[in-house]
Design an enzyme around this catalytic site. Structure first.
Site, PDB file in Angstrom:
ATOM      1  N   GLU A 158      38.097 -43.881  79.033  1.00 44.78           N
ATOM      2  CA  GLU A 158      39.455 -44.214  79.475  1.00 44.78           C
ATOM      3  C   GLU A 158      39.597 -45.731  79.597  1.00 44.78           C
ATOM      4  OE1 GLU A 158      42.355 -43.053  83.294  1.00 44.78           O
ATOM      5  OE2 GLU A 158      40.283 -42.352  83.190  1.00 44.78           O
ATOM      6  N   CYS A 180      40.858 -37.990  81.291  1.00 47.94           N
ATOM      7  CA  CYS A 180      40.180 -37.887  82.582  1.00 47.94           C
ATOM      8  C   CYS A 180      40.752 -36.791  83.492  1.00 47.94           C
ATOM      9  CB  CYS A 180      40.201 -39.249  83.273  1.00 47.94           C
ATOM     10  SG  CYS A 180      39.007 -39.398  84.632  1.00 47.94           S
ATOM     11  N   LYS A 205      48.712 -40.450  79.619  1.00 46.25           N
ATOM     12  CA  LYS A 205      48.134 -39.618  80.670  1.00 46.25           C
ATOM     13  C   LYS A 205      49.233 -38.992  81.515  1.00 46.25           C
ATOM     14  CE  LYS A 205      44.413 -39.864  84.139  1.00 46.25           C
ATOM     15  NZ  LYS A 205      43.435 -40.795  84.769  1.00 46.25           N
TER      16      LYS A 205
END
Length: 262
Positions: A42, A145, A111
């Site tokens: 990330e 993540c 994200k």
């Protein structure tokens, strides 16, 4: 598909040209070991613990994208990298982009599940799920993540036909159980491969857990990095094994969505 996972440590001071140099080296090693795809952590180019990610943010087709495209084409390996993206409306997103082995951008993902006060302060969550692309006949999906910790996000990919879920990650201690247990469970319950590439070491207040891995739909883990130290892992996601596992474990076919209202 042979996949390389680059478990790496990057301080904010090494962002920019230093991050690209590290990526170039990893891409060269991955290609030499026969990998078709390289997954990095990330925010791999910029560093995670930035005072103000907006200062490093750039469009999806910005200078970093051009540099990564050159690296991918030079080594003939597809690359997933993380970066702070500035959207068309000026909002800053925690994003990951997939570039093909010919240097052409294949997918960009923002994200959708932001973790903790740091991310909530600096980033705007994405609104599009799932994001997918095809490479060598394999359907690839992108999460970042914390996203993978939500079964609904992974199941959305499974229902859309994702074969290999690519997850650039910045998992922190003491949450090692996410990498050791939950990622494997996600691969089994949604019957896909999960390629999980984490950071390692410290950045500011954050202590990253490492433990990058490729989790298979049969519950095995073909490769896993230690919790400390940089590593370049290489393992295969086998479409034949994936089909066999889906035949043995028909979770998707046996669902009863009429019992799961919103």
């Amino acid at each position: 598909m042979r996949i390389a996972l680059h478990q790496s440590q990057a301080q904010p001071s090494t962002a920019g040209s230093g991050g690209l140099a590290s990526l170039d080296g990893a891409a060269g090693q991955a290609a030499a070991r026969g990998a078709r795809l390289l997954v990095t952590p990330e925010l791999s180019l910029a560093g995670y613990a930035l005072d103000d990610p907006a200062r490093s943010a750039e469009p999806a087709a910005g200078d970093s994208a051009a540099a990564v495209s050159r690296i991918a084409a030079e080594h003939g390996v597809a690359i997933v990298y993380g970066y702070p993206e500035r959207g068309e409306d000026g909002a800053v997103h925690n994003s990951a982009q997939l570039v093909g082995p010919d240097g052409i951008a294949l997918a960009n993902y923002r994200k959708t599940h932001l973790y903790g006060p740091y991310e909530a302060k600096h980033y705007t969550p994405g609104e599009l799920l799932p994001v997918q692309a095809e490479l060598d006949g394999v359907r690839l999906g992108l999460l970042i993540c914390y996203d993978v910790e939500f079964p609904e996000a992974v199941r959305a990919h499974a229902l859309a036909g994702t074969d290999v879920l690519l997850v650039p990650t910045a998992l922190m201690r003491p949450y090692d159980t996410v990498a050791e247990t939950l990622v494997v469970a996600r691969a089994v319950e949604s019957q896909l491969y999960v390629a999980y590439a984490n950071r390692v070491g410290r950045e500011g207040e954050f202590d990253f857990a490492g433990l990058s891995c490729l989790a298979a739909p049969d519950g095995t883990v073909p490769v896993r990095a230690p919790g400390t130290g940089e590593a370049l892992l290489v393992a295969d996601a086998d479409p034949v094994a994936l089909r066999a596992s889906r035949d043995r474990n028909p979770y998707l076919a046996d669902r009863r969505p009429e019992l799961y209202p919103r």
